[in-house]
Design an enzyme around this catalytic site. Structure first.
Site, PDB file in Angstrom:
ATOM      1  N   SER A   3       0.696   0.874   6.195  1.00 12.84           N
ATOM      2  CA  SER A   3       1.220   0.477   4.889  1.00 12.84           C
ATOM      3  C   SER A   3       0.150   0.014   3.919  1.00 12.84           C
ATOM      4  O   SER A   3       0.317   0.126   2.721  1.00 12.84           O
ATOM      5  CB  SER A   3       2.254  -0.636   5.055  1.00 12.84           C
ATOM      6  OG  SER A   3       3.307  -0.181   5.863  1.00 12.84           O
ATOM      7  N   SER A   4      -0.934  -0.545   4.439  1.00 14.55           N
ATOM      8  CA  SER A   4      -1.981  -1.026   3.538  1.00 14.55           C
ATOM      9  C   SER A   4      -3.339  -0.555   4.039  1.00 14.55           C
ATOM     10  O   SER A   4      -3.527  -0.328   5.225  1.00 14.55           O
ATOM     11  CB  SER A   4      -1.957  -2.555   3.430  1.00 14.55           C
ATOM     12  OG  SER A   4      -2.347  -3.132   4.658  1.00 14.55           O
TER      13      SER A   4
END
Length: 186
Positions: free
Chosen positions: A10-11
């Protein structure tokens, strides 16, 4: 039958090493990835490429089920799409293999639990934000212009300065000036 992997984080601060190692150990020959993309986002270029690459008889393999998405209906729709193509799905961590009836049932249950967990997290977050607001704390990004600078911007605008000039003087963009003065850009 080709084993095709999909990796998602996600990051950009997260690492893909654990997922890649597990996929390699499972015998995956090709891996597609999405970096910095949430599972709740509909458009994921790596997943789209993987789906286009998969052929009848292949198996899509992920480290965990939630790598495919965080929404029960979206993941189930994806599973249907794989099934129509003749592609099975395997999640290494949960031990799900959609090539078996028990695997398909377990897959549906786990997707439901993951969705419930996410919804509970959202409820807790919203409750915390409400409690903070009730105590007078406001979250979010700080305003670019405080009240004094907004008033100065208003005076400058009345004297004929453009939004660009005001922004340059106050150290902000012209769009910030437009919002602060509630103007519509021409």
């Amino acid at each position: 039958m080709a084993l095709i992997g999909y990796v998602r984080i996600s990051s950009v601060e997260q690492k893909t090493d654990l997922q890649y190692d597990a996929l390699a150990k499972a015998g995956v020959t090709k891996v597609f990835e999405d970096v910095g993309v949430s599972g709740s986002v509909a458009v994921r270029p790596g997943l789209t490429a993987a789906l286009e690459f998969l052929r009848d008889g292949d198996q899509l393999v992920t480290f965990r089920l939630d790598r495919l998405g965080r929404n029960t209906l979206a993941v189930l729709h994806l599973m249907e799409e794989l099934d129509v193509k003749g592609v099975t799905f395997r999640s290494i961590t949960e031990g799900i293999d959609s090539a078996t009836p028990a695997g398909r049932m377990l897959q549906t249950l786990l997707i439901s639990f993951a969705t419930m967990e996410r919804e509970i997290l959202i409820e807790r977050t919203n409750a915390g934000l409400r409690a903070a607001r009730e105590r007078g704390r406001v979250g979010g990004r700080p305003r670019a212009l405080n009240d004094a600078k907004t008033e100065l911007a208003r005076v400058m605008y009345k004297r004929g300065s453009s939004a660009r000039e005001i922004g340059a003087e106050l150290g902000c963009s012209r769009s910030v000036v437009y919002r602060a003065l509630e103007l519509n850009p021409a």
